[in-house]
Design a protein around this motif. Structure first.
Motif, PDB file in Angstrom:
ATOM      1  N   ARG A  56      -6.049   1.917  -6.865  1.00  0.00           N
ATOM      2  CA  ARG A  56      -7.045   2.617  -6.063  1.00  0.00           C
ATOM      3  C   ARG A  56      -6.456   3.834  -5.349  1.00  0.00           C
ATOM      4  O   ARG A  56      -7.149   4.814  -5.089  1.00  0.00           O
ATOM      5  CB  ARG A  56      -7.657   1.645  -5.040  1.00  0.00           C
ATOM      6  N   ASP A  57      -5.152   3.780  -5.056  1.00  0.00           N
ATOM      7  CA  ASP A  57      -4.538   4.879  -4.320  1.00  0.00           C
ATOM      8  C   ASP A  57      -4.356   6.128  -5.168  1.00  0.00           C
ATOM      9  O   ASP A  57      -4.599   7.251  -4.692  1.00  0.00           O
ATOM     10  CB  ASP A  57      -3.168   4.448  -3.782  1.00  0.00           C
ATOM     11  N   THR A  84       0.851  -1.194   0.000  1.00  0.00           N
ATOM     12  CA  THR A  84       0.000   0.000   0.000  1.00  0.00           C
ATOM     13  C   THR A  84       0.886   1.243   0.000  1.00  0.00           C
ATOM     14  O   THR A  84       2.096   1.157   0.155  1.00  0.00           O
ATOM     15  CB  THR A  84      -0.914   0.026   1.236  1.00  0.00           C
ATOM     16  N   THR A  97      -2.034  -1.665  -3.933  1.00  0.00           N
ATOM     17  CA  THR A  97      -3.260  -0.850  -4.011  1.00  0.00           C
ATOM     18  C   THR A  97      -3.080   0.356  -4.931  1.00  0.00           C
ATOM     19  O   THR A  97      -3.872   1.298  -4.871  1.00  0.00           O
ATOM     20  CB  THR A  97      -3.662  -0.360  -2.607  1.00  0.00           C
ATOM     21  N   SER A 151      -5.715  10.275  -4.370  1.00  0.00           N
ATOM     22  CA  SER A 151      -4.656  11.172  -3.902  1.00  0.00           C
ATOM     23  C   SER A 151      -5.233  12.483  -3.372  1.00  0.00           C
ATOM     24  O   SER A 151      -6.307  12.940  -3.797  1.00  0.00           O
ATOM     25  CB  SER A 151      -3.685  11.485  -5.046  1.00  0.00           C
ATOM     26  N   TYR A 203       0.398   4.391  -2.285  1.00  0.00           N
ATOM     27  CA  TYR A 203       0.698   4.884  -3.631  1.00  0.00           C
ATOM     28  C   TYR A 203      -0.097   6.137  -3.997  1.00  0.00           C
ATOM     29  O   TYR A 203      -0.341   6.390  -5.172  1.00  0.00           O
ATOM     30  CB  TYR A 203       0.450   3.775  -4.657  1.00  0.00           C
ATOM     31  N   ARG A 204      -0.469   6.922  -3.013  1.00  0.00           N
ATOM     32  CA  ARG A 204      -1.095   8.205  -3.349  1.00  0.00           C
ATOM     33  C   ARG A 204      -0.024   9.182  -3.821  1.00  0.00           C
ATOM     34  O   ARG A 204       1.151   9.070  -3.452  1.00  0.00           O
ATOM     35  CB  ARG A 204      -1.852   8.763  -2.144  1.00  0.00           C
TER      36      ARG A 204
END
Length: 276
Positions: free
Chosen positions: A185-186, A73, A182, A190, A75-76
């Motif tokens: 979806r990330d 996870t 993810t 953002s 990854y924004r």
């Protein structure tokens, strides 16, 4: 080649000094795009020419890509910008830098310029755009489509036929990134900068588009949004301008750095004229 630990994330870094061993004419940070991209795209296209011209070059594989760590996870967009900030601090690059971003890498560059305006001399954004609600919605569609279609044998067969075995291997790696994290979806979730934050970016910006790219139509909007922005177009190209037209991108980058204060030392890099 080096591996650095940035708050628990292993980051693969490549740093090229000026080839003549002299003091840097400028420092350029090269930022690659999503999924099938890595610092290798710059290593085999733009980086050697910049180093030959006396520029200090910093490249790194962004989280989840290349040889850097691939957390499940995180990854924004703001986390990618955090990584860039942490890397600059870790390497003690406190002075002004030029940011050269390809695709999503340009979006990261705009994010740093909004956060640390005093540290960014200029931005060269190849087939890129700042983060916005429209950007997030578009990436949501593109990433979900890639997540759905890349694992399919028919898709990989088409990629192999149209673009060769190497690109097919990159597509397989992108599929593993999407299925194992993810990211899809990330990115759309953002934290987006407000328009006022983007308008506050005052550094010079050169936006490079392929004439056949969907992004080319945003040039008027971006030129109006950013006071220091101007656009240029590479004839006959779509989104993969860096890979398909590397000579043009190298020339544009050298022009751009020279125009904005870099005293290029290599005779072949002493260019006349301006980027338009």
């Amino acid at each position: 080649m080096a591996f650095l630990d940035l708050d628990g994330l292993t980051v693969h870094v490549q740093r090229l000094g000026p080839q003549d061993g002299g003091p840097p004419a400028a420092t350029a940070v090269l930022l690659h795009g999503l999924l099938t991209d890595s610092l290798a795209s710059f290593y085999f296209t733009l980086a050697p020419a910049l180093s030959a011209a006396g520029v200090e070059v910093l490249m790194y594989d962004q989280r989840g890509h290349g040889r850097s760590g691939r957390p499940a996870t995180g990854y924004r967009l703001e986390q990618f910008v955090d990584d860039l900030e942490a890397l600059l601090d870790r390497l003690e690059l406190t002075g002004p830098v030029h940011l050269l971003g390809n695709s999503f890498g340009g979006t990261v560059a705009f994010g740093l310029a909004a956060r640390r305006p005093e540290q960014v001399v200029s931005i060269l954004a190849v087939e890129s755009e700042p983060a916005s609600p429209a950007w997030a919605a578009k990436l949501d569609v593109l990433l979900r489509r890639a997540e759905r279609e890349l694992p399919q044998d028919a898709t990989l067969a088409w990629v192999t036929e149209q673009h060769g075995a190497h690109t097919a291997r990159l597509a397989r790696s992108a599929s593993r990134l999407l299925s194992g994290t993810t990211l899809a979806r990330d990115i759309p979730a953002s934290l987006l900068p407000a328009e006022a934050e983007l308008r506050a970016i005052r550094c010079p910006v050169l936006a490079v588009y392929g004439t056949e790219s969907d992004l080319a139509e945003q040039s008027d909007w971006l030129d109006e949004l950013l006071p220091g922005c101007r656009s240029t177009f590479v004839a006959g190209q779509e989104h993969s301008v860096l890979i398909e037209a590397p000579d043009v991108v190298r020339e544009l980058a050298l022009f751009w750095l020279q125009e904005h204060g870099a005293e290029l030392r290599d005779p072949t890099a002493r260019l006349e004229g301006r980027v338009g």
